[in-house]
Design a protein around this motif. Structure first.
Motif, PDB file in Angstrom:
ATOM      1  N   THR A   1       0.851  -1.195   0.000  1.00  0.00           N
ATOM      2  CA  THR A   1       0.000   0.000   0.000  1.00  0.00           C
ATOM      3  C   THR A   1       0.885   1.242   0.000  1.00  0.00           C
ATOM      4  N   ALA A   2       0.600   2.164  -0.895  1.00  0.00           N
ATOM      5  CA  ALA A   2       1.324   3.434  -0.967  1.00  0.00           C
ATOM      6  C   ALA A   2       0.305   4.559  -0.960  1.00  0.00           C
ATOM      7  N   GLY A   3       0.552   5.577  -0.169  1.00  0.00           N
ATOM      8  CA  GLY A   3      -0.396   6.692  -0.075  1.00  0.00           C
ATOM      9  C   GLY A   3       0.311   8.014   0.059  1.00  0.00           C
ATOM     10  N   ARG A   4      -0.456   9.075  -0.216  1.00  0.00           N
ATOM     11  CA  ARG A   4       0.097  10.423  -0.133  1.00  0.00           C
ATOM     12  C   ARG A   4      -1.015  11.397   0.220  1.00  0.00           C
ATOM     13  N   ARG A   5      -0.659  12.386   1.019  1.00  0.00           N
ATOM     14  CA  ARG A   5      -1.614  13.421   1.376  1.00  0.00           C
ATOM     15  C   ARG A   5      -1.861  14.312   0.166  1.00  0.00           C
ATOM     16  N   LEU A   6      -3.130  14.420  -0.195  1.00  0.00           N
ATOM     17  CA  LEU A   6      -3.496  15.230  -1.347  1.00  0.00           C
ATOM     18  C   LEU A   6      -3.854  16.656  -0.945  1.00  0.00           C
ATOM     19  N   TYR A   7      -4.563  16.772   0.162  1.00  0.00           N
ATOM     20  CA  TYR A   7      -4.935  18.074   0.707  1.00  0.00           C
ATOM     21  C   TYR A   7      -4.653  18.057   2.207  1.00  0.00           C
ATOM     22  N   ALA A   8      -5.038  19.091   2.914  1.00  0.00           N
ATOM     23  CA  ALA A   8      -4.712  19.205   4.337  1.00  0.00           C
ATOM     24  C   ALA A   8      -5.244  18.031   5.146  1.00  0.00           C
ATOM     25  N   SER A   9      -6.446  17.551   4.820  1.00  0.00           N
ATOM     26  CA  SER A   9      -7.046  16.461   5.581  1.00  0.00           C
ATOM     27  C   SER A   9      -7.466  15.291   4.697  1.00  0.00           C
ATOM     28  N   THR A  10      -6.942  15.212   3.490  1.00  0.00           N
ATOM     29  CA  THR A  10      -7.340  14.172   2.536  1.00  0.00           C
ATOM     30  C   THR A  10      -6.120  13.382   2.074  1.00  0.00           C
ATOM     31  N   THR A  11      -6.238  12.067   2.098  1.00  0.00           N
ATOM     32  CA  THR A  11      -5.155  11.174   1.696  1.00  0.00           C
ATOM     33  C   THR A  11      -5.660  10.204   0.639  1.00  0.00           C
ATOM     34  N   GLY A  12      -4.869   9.995  -0.391  1.00  0.00           N
ATOM     35  CA  GLY A  12      -5.165   9.001  -1.413  1.00  0.00           C
ATOM     36  C   GLY A  12      -4.195   7.834  -1.314  1.00  0.00           C
ATOM     37  N   TYR A  13      -4.646   6.641  -1.672  1.00  0.00           N
ATOM     38  CA  TYR A  13      -3.772   5.483  -1.548  1.00  0.00           C
ATOM     39  C   TYR A  13      -4.082   4.468  -2.649  1.00  0.00           C
ATOM     40  N   VAL A  14      -3.100   3.582  -2.887  1.00  0.00           N
ATOM     41  CA  VAL A  14      -3.226   2.501  -3.857  1.00  0.00           C
ATOM     42  C   VAL A  14      -2.739   1.218  -3.185  1.00  0.00           C
ATOM     43  N   THR A  15      -3.489   0.137  -3.314  1.00  0.00           N
ATOM     44  CA  THR A  15      -3.137  -1.141  -2.689  1.00  0.00           C
ATOM     45  C   THR A  15      -3.113  -2.242  -3.749  1.00  0.00           C
ATOM     46  N   TYR A  16      -2.091  -3.082  -3.683  1.00  0.00           N
ATOM     47  CA  TYR A  16      -2.014  -4.247  -4.577  1.00  0.00           C
ATOM     48  C   TYR A  16      -1.769  -5.486  -3.729  1.00  0.00           C
ATOM     49  N   ARG A  17      -2.565  -6.543  -3.975  1.00  0.00           N
ATOM     50  CA  ARG A  17      -2.429  -7.813  -3.268  1.00  0.00           C
ATOM     51  C   ARG A  17      -2.168  -8.905  -4.306  1.00  0.00           C
ATOM     52  N   THR A  18      -1.112  -9.659  -4.077  1.00  0.00           N
ATOM     53  CA  THR A  18      -0.713 -10.660  -5.080  1.00  0.00           C
ATOM     54  C   THR A  18      -1.612 -11.891  -5.054  1.00  0.00           C
ATOM     55  N   GLY A  19      -2.209 -12.208  -3.900  1.00  0.00           N
ATOM     56  CA  GLY A  19      -2.888 -13.491  -3.780  1.00  0.00           C
ATOM     57  C   GLY A  19      -1.857 -14.613  -3.786  1.00  0.00           C
ATOM     58  N   GLU A  20      -2.289 -15.848  -3.952  1.00  0.00           N
ATOM     59  CA  GLU A  20      -1.359 -16.978  -4.015  1.00  0.00           C
ATOM     60  C   GLU A  20      -0.764 -17.045  -5.420  1.00  0.00           C
ATOM     61  N   TRP A  21       0.549 -17.177  -5.499  1.00  0.00           N
ATOM     62  CA  TRP A  21       1.235 -17.122  -6.778  1.00  0.00           C
ATOM     63  C   TRP A  21       2.410 -18.106  -6.768  1.00  0.00           C
ATOM     64  N   SER A  22       3.018 -18.304  -7.931  1.00  0.00           N
ATOM     65  CA  SER A  22       4.156 -19.227  -8.033  1.00  0.00           C
ATOM     66  C   SER A  22       5.315 -18.504  -8.708  1.00  0.00           C
ATOM     67  N   LEU A  23       6.506 -18.984  -8.394  1.00  0.00           N
ATOM     68  CA  LEU A  23       7.718 -18.403  -8.963  1.00  0.00           C
ATOM     69  C   LEU A  23       8.634 -19.542  -9.402  1.00  0.00           C
ATOM     70  N   LEU A  24       8.756 -19.697 -10.734  1.00  0.00           N
ATOM     71  CA  LEU A  24       9.616 -20.741 -11.303  1.00  0.00           C
ATOM     72  C   LEU A  24       9.287 -22.108 -10.703  1.00  0.00           C
ATOM     73  N   GLY A  25       7.995 -22.388 -10.581  1.00  0.00           N
ATOM     74  CA  GLY A  25       7.554 -23.664 -10.045  1.00  0.00           C
ATOM     75  C   GLY A  25       7.374 -23.675  -8.541  1.00  0.00           C
TER      76      GLY A  25
END
Length: 603
Positions: free
Chosen positions: A285-309
């Motif tokens: 999750t990454a977020g940043r204050r946009l205004y004095a009392s307002t914050t925006g954020y972005v979240t990414y969840r991988t779920g279950e995944w595999s890497l080279l088997g």
């Protein structure tokens, strides 16, 4: 209505709106205070140097010892004039004024303290013991933080939609219905689930804390539990993290990281795994204050995944990746958040709104539209009933989730939650029943029990403060009466001057205190109750060029010639005056500004 008759709402908190925090604030505000230098000089806090000097000159005409020939009056004037000089010396110096505005008289290294001047040694000892006890309790709380939650889920759908199979007596004849008591329907109430968790947190190093917690879940007589250990460490003011693991099966490992690149931005990361045979599920999750009392954020969840088997075939896994973007606003009285999530398995739009109401009440509204859970809406709130206790309830309804009411009680980190399923399907009647009945009960309890309790607490607190500070209040009263005595001659002279003018301002009568008890009385011989004082002399002495000005921003009890006749109660200033050969009446609340005969206004 007379064009000069204005009535302002009080800025103080009405008695019926006082909670426990407000009682503490009331006690603080009603404690004896040093002289308000702005009040002493009859100026507002945003006064200019020129206005300050002009007001000082006016007061010198009243209280300079050389203005009085009578020995007694001269002695009284000397004491008042010293206070005026000290106030002017501080406020006329920009540096001292800034210190006074920030830290008060203590910041100026005053030689005396009003708070302890009028306390006996026993009272001081009792006060110190209370403070020491409070510090010990705070140290103990800081040593071990205890948090707990008990959630008992009940199914009451059978109460509202009962089904009883027919009973036959024999030969196909139905048996007579059994006798049922008034609470027979409650026997259909079923326990659906019990969830409990508890944790202890303690300091193990300057920047390290350890948390040991446990949780258990029982559903239909079958369940389990686990113990969780966590180490939380602060690496720097910008970076902190924690690691957690369960001590029993199933084993779960988790790591969290919190990073603040600046005061306006943050990055959080979570890694969680149940096995070493697959990569951990990551959430960033990454977020940043946009205004004095307002914050925006972005979240990414991988779920279950595999890497080279590593992780095997994840095509059949249910925990899949998702991404969300949201915005949250946190203001003094209102908070709201909006989140949009899209994922392979489920997507949703969630909205939540919270508003702080009077008497420590919080109102919450939320709604979710999800591809997995359908449509869900919730309305609820909670109220602070004591210093450490809050109670609340909420009603949740949706399609196809049904109708559910939830009750909550929290105290000192311990929380009890009781969700009750009213219907597994959406039922408009139950929505009405679940919303109107609890709200009606809450209003009845507030009006019938909590409100009278708050009023009794306020009255008792005011009575105690009046008794505790009786000597101080008597001294303030005598100072005010002495000040009026010194202003008597000036007030008489100004009255004569104003009466000789065509547009002169003559103060017929002025009262301060609980003036509502006076009604519409205009008679100068009216006998005043104990909580009302006559300030005619003071107001007439303040008249200058057919105008009288009393600025806001400080209590009128600090203006020389005033004192508080009803400590802790709402006060008003009522003035009957003649202007342009007409009789006018103006009434303003305490702490409001008055400019008369111009239109009254609040600064």
């Amino acid at each position: 209505m007379d064009p000069y008759d204005y009535n302002f709402d009080s800025r103080s908190i009405p008695e019926e709106d006082l909670g426990d925090d407000d009682l503490a604030q009331l006690e603080k505000e009603l404690m004896p205070q040093p002289n308000d230098y702005y009040g002493v000089l009859n100026v507002s806090r945003n006064v200019t140097p020129e206005e300050l000097k002009e007001s000082y000159k006016k007061l010198c005409r009243f209280f300079h010892p050389d203005k009085h020939n009578n020995a007694e009056n001269k002695k009284l004037a000397e004491a008042r004039f010293q206070v005026i000089q000290k106030a002017y010396e501080v406020l006329n110096d920009p540096t001292k004024r800034a210190i006074y505005d920030t830290y008060g008289e203590e910041g100026l290294q005053a030689k005396w303290e009003v708070g302890t001047k009028y306390k006996t040694s026993d009272e001081l000892q009792e006060e110190y013991e209370k403070q020491a006890k409070k510090e010990r309790e705070q140290q103990l709380e800081n040593l071990v933080h205890s948090r707990g939650e008990v959630q008992l889920s009940l199914d009451a759908s059978g109460v509202f939609d009962p089904y009883e199979p027919p009973v036959f007596a024999g030969f196909g004849q139905p048996a007579p219905p059994p006798k049922k008591g008034p609470f027979h329907a409650l026997t259909r109430l079923q326990t659906q689930q019990l969830f409990m968790r508890h944790s202890f947190e303690t300091q193990v190093g300057p920047q390290t804390r350890a948390i040991l917690g446990g949780s258990m879940l029982s559903r239909g007589g079958v369940g389990g539990g686990n113990i969780i250990g966590t180490i939380r460490h602060t690496f720097s003011p910008k970076l902190s993290g924690e690691a957690s693991t369960t001590l029993l099966h199933p084993r779960v490992l988790a790591a969290k990281m919190y990073y603040n690149p600046s005061s306006d931005s943050f990055v959080n990361g979570v890694a969680q795994t149940r096995t070493l045979y697959a990569p951990p599920v990551l959430t960033m999750t990454a977020g940043r204050r946009l205004y004095a009392s307002t914050t925006g954020y972005v979240t990414y969840r991988t779920g279950e995944w595999s890497l080279l088997g590593w992780g095997g075939d994840v095509s059949r896994k249910m925990d899949r990746s998702s991404a969300a973007v949201g915005i949250a606003t946190n203001k003094k009285d209102t908070n709201y958040s909006v989140e949009l999530q899209t994922g392979i398995v489920a997507s949703h739009i969630a909205v939540e709104y919270t508003r702080k109401m009077p008497r420590q009440i919080q109102l919450r509204l939320s709604g979710v539209i999800s591809t997995a859970g359908g449509l869900t809406a919730s309305v609820g709130g909670d109220q602070k009933v004591t210093e450490h206790t809050r109670v609340g309830m909420s009603l949740e309804c949706g399609v196809p989730s049904g109708v559910q009411v939830k009750f909550r009680v929290s105290r000192l980190g311990q929380k009890v939650v009781v969700p009750i399923i009213l219907s597994p399907e959406f039922d408009l009647r139950l929505v009405f029943f679940g919303a109107v009945v609890p709200v009606s009960i809450a209003v009845a309890l507030d009006q019938g029990i909590m409100k009278p309790r708050r009023r009794r607490q306020v009255k008792e607190k005011i009575r105690q403060l009046r008794e505790e500070h009786a000597e101080y209040l008597a001294m303030r009263k005598q100072e005010a009466l002495d000040g009026q005595k010194l202003m008597q001659e000036v007030a008489g002279r100004k009255r004569s001057q104003e009466e000789s003018k065509r547009d002169g301002l003559v103060i017929v009568r002025a009262w301060y205190g609980n003036v509502e008890k006076l009604g519409d009385a205009l008679d100068e011989e009216t006998e005043l109750p104990e909580d009302v004082i006559d300030v005619t002399v003071v107001i007439q002495a303040l008249v200058n060029e057919s105008r009288v000005t009393i600025p806001s921003g400080h209590s009128k009890t600090n203006i020389l010639g005033f004192y508080d006749p009803c400590l802790g109660e709402r006060k008003q200033l009522r003035i009957h005056y003649r202007f342009q050969h007409r009789l006018h009446v103006v009434t303003v609340e305490d702490k409001a500004a008055l400019i008369c005969p111009m239109r009254s206004h609040l600064c």
